[in-house]
Design an enzyme around this catalytic site. Structure first.
Site, mmCIF file in Angstrom:
data_model
loop_
_atom_site.group_PDB
_atom_site.id
_atom_site.type_symbol
_atom_site.label_atom_id
_atom_site.label_comp_id
_atom_site.label_asym_id
_atom_site.label_seq_id
_atom_site.Cartn_x
_atom_site.Cartn_y
_atom_site.Cartn_z
ATOM 1 N N GLY A 212 2.718 28.669 23.854
ATOM 2 C CA GLY A 212 1.608 28.119 22.947
ATOM 3 C C GLY A 212 2.179 27.810 21.580
ATOM 4 O O GLY A 212 2.881 26.828 21.370
ATOM 5 N N SER B 220 9.261 29.359 25.514
ATOM 6 C CA SER B 220 8.788 28.183 24.540
ATOM 7 C C SER B 220 8.488 28.846 23.213
ATOM 8 O O SER B 220 9.330 29.563 22.601
ATOM 9 C CB SER B 220 7.406 27.615 25.246
ATOM 10 O OG SER B 220 7.195 26.312 24.271
ATOM 11 N N TRP B 221 7.069 28.710 22.952
ATOM 12 C CA TRP B 221 6.826 29.743 21.573
ATOM 13 C C TRP B 221 7.058 31.070 21.860
ATOM 14 O O TRP B 221 7.330 31.863 20.926
ATOM 15 C CB TRP B 221 5.338 29.393 21.415
ATOM 16 C CG TRP B 221 4.553 30.484 20.557
ATOM 17 C CD1 TRP B 221 3.664 31.278 20.873
ATOM 18 C CD2 TRP B 221 4.560 30.484 18.832
ATOM 19 N NE1 TRP B 221 3.190 32.180 19.973
ATOM 20 C CE2 TRP B 221 3.999 31.692 18.603
ATOM 21 C CE3 TRP B 221 5.310 29.826 18.262
ATOM 22 C CZ2 TRP B 221 3.766 32.140 17.284
ATOM 23 C CZ3 TRP B 221 5.324 30.433 16.610
ATOM 24 C CH2 TRP B 221 4.679 31.708 16.057
ATOM 25 N N ASP C 149 15.210 18.687 28.313
ATOM 26 C CA ASP C 149 13.837 19.274 27.560
ATOM 27 C C ASP C 149 13.753 18.542 26.159
ATOM 28 O O ASP C 149 14.416 18.934 25.250
ATOM 29 C CB ASP C 149 13.953 20.878 27.366
ATOM 30 C CG ASP C 149 12.973 21.470 26.587
ATOM 31 O OD1 ASP C 149 11.995 20.924 26.218
ATOM 32 O OD2 ASP C 149 12.830 22.794 26.627
ATOM 33 N N HIS D 95 11.051 21.127 30.246
ATOM 34 C CA HIS D 95 10.580 22.296 29.589
ATOM 35 C C HIS D 95 10.051 23.440 30.184
ATOM 36 O O HIS D 95 10.258 24.536 29.848
ATOM 37 C CB HIS D 95 10.002 21.784 28.398
ATOM 38 C CG HIS D 95 9.352 23.065 27.254
ATOM 39 N ND1 HIS D 95 10.157 23.664 26.700
ATOM 40 C CD2 HIS D 95 8.300 23.635 27.279
ATOM 41 C CE1 HIS D 95 9.757 24.732 25.869
ATOM 42 N NE2 HIS D 95 8.288 24.756 26.295
#
Length: 315
Positions: free
Chosen positions: A45, A112-113, A264, A291
């Site tokens: 996120g 990711s985050w 990505d 990604h």
């Protein structure tokens, strides 16, 4: 060679809302083997929450799987609360949960985050971490934010970027994140939903190598992701610009596996490479993917990685 897929669906053996301060209660669940090797799954996120799929990236017979919904999202309360919601708060929450559960050290698994937060956490509490699995590295620098939201990704997905910016005036497009944040914090629910859906659609359009079918519905996750991401990104992730790389020496001897899609365009491979070059005990795997952790080659690499870490708990 056939690609490995997610483990079967399982249910948690324990869930709770854990009070981390006088305002926030975060959702914590445990699944898998109660006596197994502890691993925390750190979601992306910001704002996405863990979901039932998170625990399926890890062998439930071997691991004690801990999933947390970060402040203000998923099943944590209050929902969409932005006060006292910084990367420092999130990292401290993780450490409080580790102590609350009586875990000495754990494997940290982020995407990711989730890599940004995992790295910040590990650099802050290196003695609490026995290993890192990082998928789709996002270093949280201004150049990474600008790449994603200010035209870089749009060079590869021009139609998605045009749709993303079409809700903004030319003046507002000078800073897409700040402009979206103003609309996402509007008192008008219809405005929040319109801009939240547009923001989420843009992100979901660029995370896979092959086109992803977008839903017409507007979900709480759409709004949470859009609101939390703009909250964090207008504040530079609450870090100095190159914080993670500048502090990578603190984790250079923690065993780490980095998995990154070669194609990505959400989080560029260069970030993963720069991190890898700072670490002594790291392996980097580039997959023919975008990604998303659900792309077959990335899922396979993640399943393989958690197998490799099993040896740490036997030594």
């Amino acid at each position: 060679m056939s690609l490995k897929t997610l483990f079967p669906e399982i249910k948690p053996f324990q869930t709770e809302l854990f009070a981390v301060d006088g305002q926030h209660r975060i959702y914590v669940e445990q699944s898998g083997n109660p006596e197994g090797a502890p691993v925390i799954f750190v979601h992306g996120g910001p704002g996405c929450g863990c979901g039932d799929w998170a625990r399926r990236f890890l062998d439930p017979d071997f691991y004690r799987i801990i999933c947390i919904d970060q402040r203000g999202c998923g099943r944590s309360e209050p929902f969409l609360e932005l006060n006292n919601n910084t990367i420092q708060d999130l990292a401290e929450d993780m450490e409080k949960v580790r102590c609350h559960l009586g875990i000495e050290k754990w494997l940290v698994h982020g995407g990711s985050w989730g890599t940004t937060l995992s790295l910040y956490y590990a650099e802050t509490y290196p003695a609490s971490v026995c290993g890192l699995i990082l998928r789709g590295v996002f270093l949280g620098r201004q150049e990474d934010i600008d790449w994603l939201y200010q035209g870089g990704t749009g060079q590869f997905f021009p139609e998605a970027y045009a749709k993303f910016t079409s809700l903004l005036t030319l003046e507002e497009q000078k800073n897409n994140i700040a402009s979206y944040y103003r609309y996402l914090t509007s008192p008008d629910k219809a405005i929040r939903e319109r801009y939240g859906k547009a923001f989420a659609d843009f992100e979901n359009s660029v995370i896979t190598l092959y086109p992803k079918l977008l839903s017409d519905s507007i979900t709480d996750e759409d709004i949470a992701m859009a609101t939390m991401e703009t909250h964090y990104f207008i504040n530079s992730c609450f870090m100095s610009d190159n914080y993670i790389l500048e502090n990578a020496h603190k984790i250079k001897n923690i065993p780490t596996i980095i998995i990154h899609g070669r194609y990505d365009v959400d989080c560029r491979p260069i970030g993963a490479q720069l991190l890898f070059e700072q670490l002594n005990k790291a392996e980097i795997i580039y997959t023919i993917s975008g990604h998303s952790g659900f792309e077959p080659e990335i899922t396979h690499a993640l399943i393989e990685s958690q197998e490799k870490f099993k040896s740490l708990f036997y030594s």
